[in-house]
Design an enzyme around this catalytic site. Structure first.
Site, mmCIF file in Angstrom:
data_model
loop_
_atom_site.group_PDB
_atom_site.id
_atom_site.type_symbol
_atom_site.label_atom_id
_atom_site.label_comp_id
_atom_site.label_asym_id
_atom_site.label_seq_id
_atom_site.Cartn_x
_atom_site.Cartn_y
_atom_site.Cartn_z
ATOM 1 N N CYS A 199 0.854 -1.185 0.000
ATOM 2 C CA CYS A 199 0.000 0.000 0.000
ATOM 3 C C CYS A 199 0.894 1.239 0.000
ATOM 4 C CB CYS A 199 -0.935 -0.001 1.215
ATOM 5 S SG CYS A 199 -0.105 0.223 2.805
ATOM 6 N N PRO A 200 0.333 2.420 -0.232
ATOM 7 C CA PRO A 200 1.174 3.621 -0.356
ATOM 8 C C PRO A 200 2.069 3.896 0.838
ATOM 9 C CG PRO A 200 -0.986 4.066 -1.241
ATOM 10 C CD PRO A 200 -1.053 2.693 -0.639
#
Length: 497
Positions: free
Chosen positions: A9-10
């Site tokens: 994920c970011p």
């Protein structure tokens, strides 16, 4: 069946590991074996090649470009967003089984390749992944630089009797301090911490630009991406300029890398030709063509923020708060957060500037959803499952630490009620923080950076108000559902009689 998966994920903190756990549990429930490689902020826990070779299929649950994608070439593969793996792991497993049955495999290649022809890899999805890759590499610089600058401000309050003292020190004074540092001087410590934090912040735009380009073109994109980001800083184009140069550098480097060249030239392409030509092109683009107009736009935005007051700034707080509560760490949440942290990178601001109020509003609003779910699951336990009540206990700490993802287990089980409640409470908190004039010069930390918050009591009051709104809303909505279910059961019983 045997599956291998990659989750990322970011930020590489919450969603990455929640997706891994969800896929493993869903696989076991369906009778399959799932081994997940987490590409998180603390590094990559790589799957052994022997396990990959024995796997029937591959699952990419990622909002970023997967590292080492070529290891999985030749295997039937599906690609989904990381949030979908958290919310619908059973469906993702079913899709992976279907992909194995259909025999859809990925091509072997060392450069980034599409992993699926489905909607998950549409043009907009790939652009989002590339953008989030840049943001994910930028966030550690934000955290380190922002907290160092915040501590230097706190020391300056003591050393100079005002929060702006360290900023007013000239460059010549800083050089004098560096060459003759006094361990016992708070003023010297403040200057050194401020300079170190500013150095970390100086990398924000180049890192953002460089790793967007990296996500597009792999290593050939790094040099022009960093050069473009540095050029954006030089001309004052800032964050927006870094975004544009990241994409431009990535696609330019990718295009050059695909040129058909003589075998003798091929060896020097990645180390000489691609970085030389792509850096030259991006330098001209930013320094000569688009840099100044973007700088003027950024200057106008800064002036607008500094001029906000009264109802305008409260409305902005409501909007940013609603964005923070809308998807619990997803792209909308990240847009609001990135807007706030890039404001912190502006140097020479007064301690009560609008940028610092924005950062306070965004962090406070991001704390509300998990705290609201924790409160609701504590005061009305019967409305929540035993698993949700256990998650509620953990959500107290997650919310206090500004980890919005702590509310995701609740949203996965009851999406619209939780999201509506979260938006309502977060919007209230964002507006109140702006109205109260609380400020924050640190980009993260929740209650653990309370000494760095301006008007801390009112900040906590705003968080408490939003938490109560979220908890009250989810209790009302869940109670309405429970009442409706009882009425339907009673009507069915009467009809049966």
């Amino acid at each position: 069946m045997k599956f291998v998966a990659v989750s990322s994920c970011p930020t590489g903190i919450a969603h990455t590991y929640m997706a891994a756990e969800a896929l493993e549990q869903a696989g076991r429930a369906a009778g399959h074996e799932v081994v997940v490689e987490t590409q998180g902020s603390i590094g990559t826990d790589e799957i052994p090649l022997s396990v990959i070779q024995d796997a029937d299929g591959v699952i990419f649950a990622a909002d970023l470009e997967v590292k080492g994608k070529e290891r999985f070439a030749g295997k039937p593969t599906i690609s989904v967003g990381v949030k979908r793996a958290v919310h619908e792991p059973a469906k993702v497993i079913d899709e992976a089984v279907a992909a194995v049955a259909s025999g859809v495999a990925t091509p072997a290649a060392s450069a980034p390749v599409p992993t699926s022809s489905g909607p998950a890899d549409s043009g907009l999805s790939r652009v989002r992944k590339q953008l989030m890759t840049g943001v994910s590499y930028m966030i550690p610089f934000v955290a380190a630089g922002g907290i160092l600058i915040a501590i230097s401000f706190m020391l300056a309050q003591v050393a100079w009797g005002g929060a702006e003292g360290a900023i007013e020190v000239t460059a010549a004074d800083q050089v004098a301090v560096f060459s003759d540092f006094d361990l016992g001087s708070l003023q010297h410590w403040s200057i050194v911490l401020l300079a170190t934090g500013q150095l970390a912040f100086g990398f924000l735009v180049p890192v953002l630009s460089g790793y967007i380009a990296f996500a597009i073109a792999d290593r050939p994109g790094l040099v022009p991406g960093f050069v473009g980001g540095a050029a954006s800083v030089l001309v004052g184009a800032g964050f927006l300029g870094g975004l544009l140069t990241g994409f431009a550098a990535g696609f330019l480097a990718l295009w050059i890398s695909r040129w058909k060249v003589h075998k003798g030239v091929r060896g020097i392409m990645p180390v000489v030709v691609i970085p030389l030509l792509s850096s030259l092109g991006i330098g001209i683009l930013m320094l000569v063509l688009i840099g100044r107009p973007i700088a003027a736009l950024m200057g106008g935005l800064t002036s607008w923020l500094e001029g906000l007051s009264g109802g305008s700034i409260v409305l902005l707080g409501v909007l940013l708060g609603a964005m923070m509560g809308s998807d619990l760490g997803g792209p909308i949440n990240k847009v609001a957060y990135t807007f706030a942290v890039t404001g912190l990178a502006t140097q020479g601001l007064a301690s009560d500037a609008a940028q610092y109020k924005i950062m306070a509003a965004v962090m406070a609003a991001g704390m509300v959803a998990p705290l609201g779910m924790a409160l609701a699951s504590t005061v009305r336990k019967k409305l929540f499952t035993p698993i949700e009540r256990e998650n509620g206990k953990a959500s107290w700490l997650l919310g206090a630490s500004f980890i919005s993802e702590g509310a995701i287990p609740f949203a996965a089980a009851d999406p619209w009620r939780v999201i509506v409640s979260s938006i309502a409470g977060s919007a209230v908190t964002g507006g109140l923080v702006m109205a109260f004039g609380s400020t924050l010069v640190a980009p993260h930390g929740g209650v653990w950076v309370l000494p760095l918050i301006g008007n801390p009591f009112l900040f906590l009051l705003a968080v408490a108000a939003g938490t109560c709104v979220t908890a009250g809303a989810i209790i009302v909505l869940k109670s309405m559902r429970a009442t409706s279910a009882v009425k339907e059961e009673a009507a069915a019983a009467v009809a049966a009689a």
